[in-house]
Design a protein around this motif. Structure first.
Motif, mmCIF file in Angstrom:
data_model
loop_
_atom_site.group_PDB
_atom_site.id
_atom_site.type_symbol
_atom_site.label_atom_id
_atom_site.label_comp_id
_atom_site.label_asym_id
_atom_site.label_seq_id
_atom_site.Cartn_x
_atom_site.Cartn_y
_atom_site.Cartn_z
ATOM 1 N N LYS A 115 0.811 -1.435 0.266
ATOM 2 C CA LYS A 115 0.301 -0.139 -0.059
ATOM 3 C C LYS A 115 0.767 1.279 0.502
ATOM 4 N N LEU A 116 2.289 1.026 0.255
ATOM 5 C CA LEU A 116 2.544 2.034 0.156
ATOM 6 C C LEU A 116 3.646 2.686 -0.547
ATOM 7 N N ILE A 117 3.950 1.992 -1.646
ATOM 8 C CA ILE A 117 4.832 1.466 -2.667
ATOM 9 C C ILE A 117 3.279 2.416 -3.564
ATOM 10 N N GLU A 118 2.092 1.856 -3.233
ATOM 11 C CA GLU A 118 1.043 2.118 -4.618
ATOM 12 C C GLU A 118 0.850 3.996 -3.567
ATOM 13 N N GLN A 119 0.620 4.234 -2.825
ATOM 14 C CA GLN A 119 1.028 5.570 -1.893
ATOM 15 C C GLN A 119 1.955 6.706 -3.124
ATOM 16 N N VAL A 120 3.024 5.873 -2.346
ATOM 17 C CA VAL A 120 4.266 6.797 -3.483
ATOM 18 C C VAL A 120 3.788 7.012 -5.033
ATOM 19 N N GLY A 121 3.510 5.794 -5.698
ATOM 20 C CA GLY A 121 3.500 5.620 -6.813
ATOM 21 C C GLY A 121 5.043 5.640 -8.138
ATOM 22 N N GLY A 122 4.947 6.070 -8.469
ATOM 23 C CA GLY A 122 5.429 6.048 -9.777
ATOM 24 C C GLY A 122 5.779 4.960 -10.461
ATOM 25 N N LYS A 123 6.964 4.036 -10.854
ATOM 26 C CA LYS A 123 7.300 3.423 -11.795
ATOM 27 C C LYS A 123 7.578 1.574 -10.941
ATOM 28 N N TYR A 124 6.645 1.100 -10.767
ATOM 29 C CA TYR A 124 7.112 0.050 -9.884
ATOM 30 C C TYR A 124 6.065 -1.250 -10.406
ATOM 31 N N PHE A 125 6.627 -2.377 -10.202
ATOM 32 C CA PHE A 125 5.848 -3.325 -10.114
ATOM 33 C C PHE A 125 6.123 -4.913 -8.902
ATOM 34 N N ILE A 126 4.626 -4.858 -8.210
ATOM 35 C CA ILE A 126 4.401 -5.797 -7.612
ATOM 36 C C ILE A 126 4.181 -7.192 -7.294
ATOM 37 N N LEU A 127 5.435 -7.851 -7.030
ATOM 38 C CA LEU A 127 4.681 -9.000 -7.486
ATOM 39 C C LEU A 127 4.500 -10.095 -6.728
ATOM 40 N N ARG A 128 3.887 -10.619 -6.446
ATOM 41 C CA ARG A 128 3.205 -11.582 -4.795
ATOM 42 C C ARG A 128 3.258 -13.389 -5.955
ATOM 43 N N THR A 129 4.016 -13.824 -4.045
ATOM 44 C CA THR A 129 4.986 -15.652 -5.191
ATOM 45 C C THR A 129 4.496 -16.158 -3.565
ATOM 46 N N SER A 130 4.351 -17.261 -3.713
ATOM 47 C CA SER A 130 4.226 -18.285 -2.366
ATOM 48 C C SER A 130 5.307 -19.039 -2.501
ATOM 49 N N TRP A 131 5.242 -19.393 -1.420
ATOM 50 C CA TRP A 131 5.987 -20.980 -0.541
ATOM 51 C C TRP A 131 7.448 -21.097 -1.664
ATOM 52 N N LEU A 132 8.037 -19.501 -1.108
ATOM 53 C CA LEU A 132 9.457 -20.427 -2.717
ATOM 54 C C LEU A 132 10.448 -20.866 -2.018
ATOM 55 N N TYR A 133 11.069 -21.102 -3.235
ATOM 56 C CA TYR A 133 12.433 -21.924 -1.974
ATOM 57 C C TYR A 133 13.325 -21.690 -3.477
ATOM 58 N N GLY A 134 14.477 -21.807 -3.458
ATOM 59 C CA GLY A 134 15.452 -22.146 -3.919
ATOM 60 C C GLY A 134 17.085 -22.379 -3.443
ATOM 61 N N ASP A 135 18.720 -21.633 -3.464
ATOM 62 C CA ASP A 135 19.613 -21.937 -2.602
ATOM 63 C C ASP A 135 19.553 -21.064 -1.556
ATOM 64 N N GLY A 136 18.801 -21.813 -0.329
ATOM 65 C CA GLY A 136 19.554 -21.557 1.006
ATOM 66 C C GLY A 136 18.157 -22.814 1.878
ATOM 67 N N ASP B 43 -4.097 -29.248 5.433
ATOM 68 C CA ASP B 43 -5.226 -28.524 5.003
ATOM 69 C C ASP B 43 -5.215 -27.754 4.574
ATOM 70 N N GLN B 44 -3.256 -26.592 4.131
ATOM 71 C CA GLN B 44 -3.309 -25.590 3.377
ATOM 72 C C GLN B 44 -2.680 -25.944 2.339
ATOM 73 N N TYR B 45 -3.083 -25.320 2.002
ATOM 74 C CA TYR B 45 -3.162 -24.982 0.124
ATOM 75 C C TYR B 45 -2.575 -23.494 -0.835
ATOM 76 N N GLY B 46 -1.714 -24.139 -1.290
ATOM 77 C CA GLY B 46 -0.728 -22.786 -1.844
ATOM 78 C C GLY B 46 0.284 -23.596 -3.495
ATOM 79 N N THR B 47 0.836 -23.003 -3.202
ATOM 80 C CA THR B 47 1.433 -23.008 -4.624
ATOM 81 C C THR B 47 3.365 -22.945 -4.556
ATOM 82 N N PRO B 48 4.064 -23.975 -4.652
ATOM 83 C CA PRO B 48 5.033 -23.739 -4.319
ATOM 84 C C PRO B 48 6.387 -23.166 -5.481
ATOM 85 N N THR B 49 6.980 -22.169 -5.440
ATOM 86 C CA THR B 49 7.509 -21.714 -6.358
ATOM 87 C C THR B 49 9.102 -21.317 -6.740
#
Length: 281
Positions: A133-154, A176-182
């Motif tokens: 919400k704060l990013i949206e209030q500031v404005g400008g050239k922004y991309f907000i990418l929501r992701t989920s259940w992230l895994y990688g090097d770590g 009984d909790q559902y999401g998407t590994p990414t």
């Protein structure tokens, strides 16, 4: 192209370095070199580089600890995000900010889309929601990418399951909790696709499909050819401080509408990860 990355030492930050270092001029910052909660420090660092793109992969991600460390969670996830957005707008840089499925409450019986209302259940979710919400209030050239259940090097769920499989013959996992590994590799593809456009706004960027944590664990064992038995628990049987959404599956609606969706089915991404990043484990 100059790309300024904060959170460079995290799972996503390391993947960004791996994929982008031969293509772009990278300026990498961890918490040891830049405190994003300090607005002056942020502006000084960005003013010095004048990057084309700033990627905010920094976050307070300990969902349980955040319940008792509220101020720090909000400082990093909300105020830090606002500081970056303000400086990006001032210096005409694009901002790519990574957010989360935990901005939703999990009560929807269909995948969440970008325009669905926030209703976070935890301090972590609330802090990430405020950051958006704060990013949206500031404005400008922004991309907000929501992701989920992230895994990688770590440290992540996949590596935890593989470690436990070597220690135990049976593992109990919430079913009984559902999401998407990414996979961080796939998220990087989405970041690169988006940042090279002027299609600013909010996007969902998780691998395709959905599963429960239990189903995710079973797929890990099958793909890794482990014989460990996975048993299913209910959320009630696994008490934690922070509430999690029961269904945080997201639809990559805007990536698809913009012709930017490169996200693979989660099972395919998992096999890629196990083959190329977990052979040594």
């Amino acid at each position: 192209m100059k790309i300024f990355v904060v959170g460079a030492n995290g799972q996503l930050g390391r993947e960004i370095k791996r994929q982008f270092q031969d293509k772009y001029e990278l300026f990498l910052h961890g918490t040891d070199t830049l405190n994003i909660t300090n607005s002056d420090a942020v502006d000084t660092a960005i003013a010095k580089v004048k990057p084309d793109v700033v990627i905010n992969a920094a976050a307070y991600t300990n969902v349980e600890k955040a319940e008792e460390d509220c101020d720090n969670a909000f400082q990093v996830n909300a105020i830090g995000a606002e500081n970056l957005a303000t400086s990006c707008k001032k210096h005409d840089s694009k901002l790519v900010h990574i957010s989360t499925d935990y901005v939703f409450d999990g009560t929807k019986d269909k995948p969440y889309e970008e325009f669905d209302l926030h209703n976070p259940l935890s301090i972590y979710g609330r802090s990430k929601s405020l950051g958006e919400k704060l990013i949206e209030q500031v404005g400008g050239k922004y991309f907000i990418l929501r992701t989920s259940w992230l895994y990688g090097d770590g440290n992540n769920f996949v590596r935890t399951m593989l470690r436990l499989s070597r220690e135990k013959s049976e593992i109990s996992v919430v079913g009984d909790q559902y999401g998407t590994p990414t996979y961080t590799k796939d998220l990087c593809w989405a970041i690169e696709k988006a940042m090279c456009t002027t299609f600013y706004g909010v996007y969902h960027a998780s691998n395709e499909g959905s599963c429960s944590w239990y189903e995710f664990a079973k797929e890990i064992m099958t793909a890794a050819k482990c014989k460990t038995i996975i048993k299913s628990l209910t959320t009630a049987e696994y008490p934690v401080k922070a509430k999690r959404p029961m269904n945080s599956v997201m639809e990559n609606r805007m990536l698809k509408l913009r012709g930017l969706n490169t996200m693979r089915p989660w099972q395919e991404a998992l096999k890629d990860y196990l083959e190329h990043e977990c052979q040594q484990l």
